[in-house]
Design a protein around this motif. Structure first.
Motif, PDB file in Angstrom:
ATOM      1  N   VAL A   1      15.495   1.039   1.652  1.00 38.48           N
ATOM      2  CA  VAL A   1      15.775   2.467   1.444  1.00 38.48           C
ATOM      3  C   VAL A   1      15.478   2.858   0.001  1.00 38.48           C
ATOM      4  N   LYS A   2      14.623   3.881  -0.105  1.00 38.38           N
ATOM      5  CA  LYS A   2      14.213   4.347  -1.434  1.00 38.38           C
ATOM      6  C   LYS A   2      15.177   5.435  -1.889  1.00 38.38           C
ATOM      7  N   VAL A   3      15.796   5.188  -3.027  1.00 35.69           N
ATOM      8  CA  VAL A   3      16.842   6.085  -3.531  1.00 35.69           C
ATOM      9  C   VAL A   3      16.448   6.553  -4.932  1.00 35.69           C
TER      10      VAL A   3
ATOM     11  N   ALA B   1       3.057  -4.649  -6.814  1.00 31.78           N
ATOM     12  CA  ALA B   1       2.406  -3.403  -7.237  1.00 31.78           C
ATOM     13  C   ALA B   1       2.108  -2.639  -5.968  1.00 31.78           C
ATOM     14  N   THR B   2       2.425  -1.354  -5.967  1.00 29.05           N
ATOM     15  CA  THR B   2       2.073  -0.541  -4.811  1.00 29.05           C
ATOM     16  C   THR B   2       0.967   0.410  -5.225  1.00 29.05           C
ATOM     17  N   ALA B   3      -0.109   0.399  -4.443  1.00 26.48           N
ATOM     18  CA  ALA B   3      -1.278   1.189  -4.826  1.00 26.48           C
ATOM     19  C   ALA B   3      -1.815   1.954  -3.626  1.00 26.48           C
TER      20      ALA B   3
ATOM     21  N   ALA C   1       5.727  -2.108  -9.489  1.00 30.51           N
ATOM     22  CA  ALA C   1       4.935  -1.146 -10.274  1.00 30.51           C
ATOM     23  C   ALA C   1       4.352  -0.094  -9.330  1.00 30.51           C
ATOM     24  N   ALA C   2       4.661   1.171  -9.623  1.00 26.56           N
ATOM     25  CA  ALA C   2       4.252   2.255  -8.721  1.00 26.56           C
ATOM     26  C   ALA C   2       3.436   3.294  -9.479  1.00 26.56           C
ATOM     27  N   SER C   3       2.942   4.267  -8.720  1.00 25.16           N
ATOM     28  CA  SER C   3       2.088   5.313  -9.292  1.00 25.16           C
ATOM     29  C   SER C   3       0.882   4.674  -9.981  1.00 25.16           C
ATOM     30  N   ILE C   4       0.308   3.719  -9.265  1.00 24.70           N
ATOM     31  CA  ILE C   4      -0.873   2.996  -9.745  1.00 24.70           C
ATOM     32  C   ILE C   4      -2.098   3.870  -9.497  1.00 24.70           C
TER      33      ILE C   4
ATOM     34  N   VAL D   1       0.861  -1.188   0.000  1.00 22.62           N
ATOM     35  CA  VAL D   1       0.000   0.000   0.000  1.00 22.62           C
ATOM     36  C   VAL D   1       0.891   1.230   0.000  1.00 22.62           C
ATOM     37  N   ASP D   2       0.518   2.172  -0.844  1.00 20.08           N
ATOM     38  CA  ASP D   2       1.311   3.382  -1.047  1.00 20.08           C
ATOM     39  C   ASP D   2       0.719   4.496  -0.188  1.00 20.08           C
ATOM     40  N   THR D   3       1.094   4.510   1.070  1.00 15.57           N
ATOM     41  CA  THR D   3       0.516   5.483   1.996  1.00 15.57           C
ATOM     42  C   THR D   3       1.384   5.580   3.248  1.00 15.57           C
TER      43      THR D   3
ATOM     44  N   VAL E   1       4.657  -1.826   2.454  1.00 17.40           N
ATOM     45  CA  VAL E   1       4.218  -0.428   2.371  1.00 17.40           C
ATOM     46  C   VAL E   1       5.278   0.381   1.627  1.00 17.40           C
ATOM     47  N   THR E   2       4.822   1.322   0.802  1.00 17.87           N
ATOM     48  CA  THR E   2       5.757   2.298   0.235  1.00 17.87           C
ATOM     49  C   THR E   2       5.310   3.680   0.698  1.00 17.87           C
ATOM     50  N   THR E   3       6.284   4.521   0.940  1.00 20.25           N
ATOM     51  CA  THR E   3       5.976   5.906   1.305  1.00 20.25           C
ATOM     52  C   THR E   3       6.876   6.788   0.442  1.00 20.25           C
ATOM     53  N   ASN E   4       6.623   8.055   0.498  1.00 21.26           N
ATOM     54  CA  ASN E   4       7.536   9.023  -0.114  1.00 21.26           C
ATOM     55  C   ASN E   4       7.386  10.320   0.656  1.00 21.26           C
ATOM     56  N   PRO E   5       8.262  11.301   0.434  1.00 19.07           N
ATOM     57  CA  PRO E   5       8.170  12.524   1.228  1.00 19.07           C
ATOM     58  C   PRO E   5       6.821  13.228   1.090  1.00 19.07           C
ATOM     59  N   SER E   6       6.179  13.123  -0.071  1.00 16.47           N
ATOM     60  CA  SER E   6       4.865  13.764  -0.252  1.00 16.47           C
ATOM     61  C   SER E   6       3.824  13.075   0.631  1.00 16.47           C
ATOM     62  N   LEU E   7       3.887  11.736   0.702  1.00 16.21           N
ATOM     63  CA  LEU E   7       2.910  10.994   1.510  1.00 16.21           C
ATOM     64  C   LEU E   7       3.128  11.251   3.007  1.00 16.21           C
ATOM     65  N   MET E   8       4.398  11.401   3.403  1.00 16.11           N
ATOM     66  CA  MET E   8       4.688  11.698   4.817  1.00 16.11           C
ATOM     67  C   MET E   8       4.140  13.088   5.155  1.00 16.11           C
TER      68      MET E   8
ATOM     69  N   PRO F   1       8.996   1.617 -11.334  1.00 12.94           N
ATOM     70  CA  PRO F   1       8.534   2.384 -12.488  1.00 12.94           C
ATOM     71  C   PRO F   1       7.192   3.038 -12.161  1.00 12.94           C
ATOM     72  N   PHE F   2       7.071   4.331 -12.439  1.00 10.15           N
ATOM     73  CA  PHE F   2       5.867   5.101 -12.082  1.00 10.15           C
ATOM     74  C   PHE F   2       4.907   5.116 -13.273  1.00 10.15           C
ATOM     75  N   ILE F   3       3.982   4.174 -13.312  1.00  8.74           N
ATOM     76  CA  ILE F   3       3.176   4.065 -14.528  1.00  8.74           C
ATOM     77  C   ILE F   3       2.100   5.145 -14.669  1.00  8.74           C
ATOM     78  N   GLY F   4       1.496   5.546 -13.568  1.00 14.82           N
ATOM     79  CA  GLY F   4       0.442   6.571 -13.658  1.00 14.82           C
ATOM     80  C   GLY F   4       0.975   7.899 -14.161  1.00 14.82           C
ATOM     81  N   ARG F   5       2.164   8.249 -13.717  1.00 16.63           N
ATOM     82  CA  ARG F   5       2.729   9.540 -14.148  1.00 16.63           C
ATOM     83  C   ARG F   5       3.084   9.503 -15.632  1.00 16.63           C
ATOM     84  N   LEU F   6       3.386   8.300 -16.158  1.00 16.13           N
ATOM     85  CA  LEU F   6       3.620   8.190 -17.610  1.00 16.13           C
ATOM     86  C   LEU F   6       2.292   8.337 -18.346  1.00 16.13           C
TER      87      LEU F   6
HETATM   88  C1  E4P Z   1       5.942   4.867  -5.214  1.00 15.52           C
HETATM   89  O1  E4P Z   1       6.688   4.314  -4.467  1.00 15.52           O
HETATM   90  C2  E4P Z   1       5.440   6.238  -5.091  1.00 15.52           C
HETATM   91  O2  E4P Z   1       5.310   6.522  -3.729  1.00 15.52           O
HETATM   92  C3  E4P Z   1       4.064   6.411  -5.682  1.00 15.52           C
HETATM   93  O3  E4P Z   1       3.565   5.210  -6.254  1.00 15.52           O
HETATM   94  C4  E4P Z   1       3.907   7.608  -6.531  1.00 15.52           C
HETATM   95  O4  E4P Z   1       2.568   7.666  -6.952  1.00 15.52           O
HETATM   96  P1  E4P Z   1       1.902   8.995  -7.527  1.00 15.52           P
HETATM   97  O5  E4P Z   1       2.357   9.188  -8.928  1.00 15.52           O
HETATM   98  O6  E4P Z   1       0.418   8.719  -7.462  1.00 15.52           O
HETATM   99  O7  E4P Z   1       2.323  10.120  -6.621  1.00 15.52           O
END
Ligand code: E4P
Length: 219
Positions: free
Chosen positions: A86-88, A186-188, A166-169, A5-7, A25-32, A132-137
């Motif tokens: 660690v996400k790099v 897949a992280t969603a 697979a990210a940005s689902i 889960v991407d949260t 779980v995946t997180t990123n600075p925006s989600l934090m 790979p960020f598929i939604g942003r593509l």
């Molecule tokens: C992946 O690890 C990212 O946190 C995430 O999937 C980005 O998704 P977004 O394009 O919806 O922000």
């Protein structure tokens, strides 16, 4: 396929973990930032809480963009819990750091991947996961799921052990597509995972079964 889960929202993570359907779980600075977690120590504490809820890999992202800075942060993050990955970011210093971290046994998730060549470099550096960020593509009129197919073929060709995450689902359709391609993970977002349960025929069918049962009892 593993589902992450991407949260950074603890209630969302708890609910899905209790159902037994998430593997990490995946997180990123925006989600934090979205859940209001600020400051180095609070961020670390939050990652710890996530690791205590879910029995699986938890991606924690570095903020540094230079080799030494990434290494320093990564080593600190890895100390939080054995499940931290660690996400790099996919930048030259990031790839160099992934190589070093991988030699140290620190697991990594190479993030912000938008091309097959970037994924190839991350795999060569020894990344545990490539994201790979598929939604942003899709947002830029490029079919994101095609990138998953390309990376899958390359990784299979050369037997890379790096897992495709697979990210940005953005939808349940994305989930089905990447599962059919054979993405490792897949992280969603929470909402998409909840949508995966839904089908109107399930609801209608259940309603009918229950009303038939009640009718039969009162006959
Ligand atoms: C992946 O690890 C990212 O946190 C995430 O999937 C980005 O998704 P977004 O394009 O919806 O922000």
């Amino acid at each position: 396929m593993k589902i992450f889960v991407d949260t950074a929202n603890l209630d969302e993570i708890k609910e899905l973990a209790e159902m037994g359907i998430i593997d990490g779980v995946t997180t990123n600075p925006s989600l934090m930032a979205k859940v209001g977690v600020v400051g180095e120590e609070n961020v670390k504490e939050h990652y710890k809480k996530i690791c205590e809820i879910v029995n699986g890999d938890v991606s924690a992202e570095v903020i540094s963009t230079d080799y030494e800075g990434i290494l320093k942060e990564a080593r600190e993050l890895a100390k939080i819990h054995k499940n931290i990955v660690v996400k790099v970011p996919m930048i030259p210093d990031g790839i160099k750091a992934i190589k070093t971290l991988s030699a140290e046994g620190i697991r990594t998730n190479c993030t912000l991947v938008f091309s097959a060549n970037q994924a190839l470099l991350a795999a060569k550096a020894g990344a545990t996961y490539v994201s790979p960020f598929i939604g942003r593509l899709d947002d830029r009129a490029q079919e994101g799921v095609v990138l998953i197919e390309e990376i899958k073929q390359i990784f299979d060709n050369y037997c890379f052990s790096t897992q495709i995450l697979a990210a940005s689902i953005r939808s349940p359709l994305h989930m089905k597509q990447v599962a059919m391609i054979g993405s490792d993970v897949a992280t969603a977002p929470y909402k998409v995972i909840k949508q995966m349960f839904e089908h109107p025929l399930t609801d209608l069918g259940l309603e009918k079964f229950l009303s038939d049962y009640k009718k039969a009892q009162s006959a």
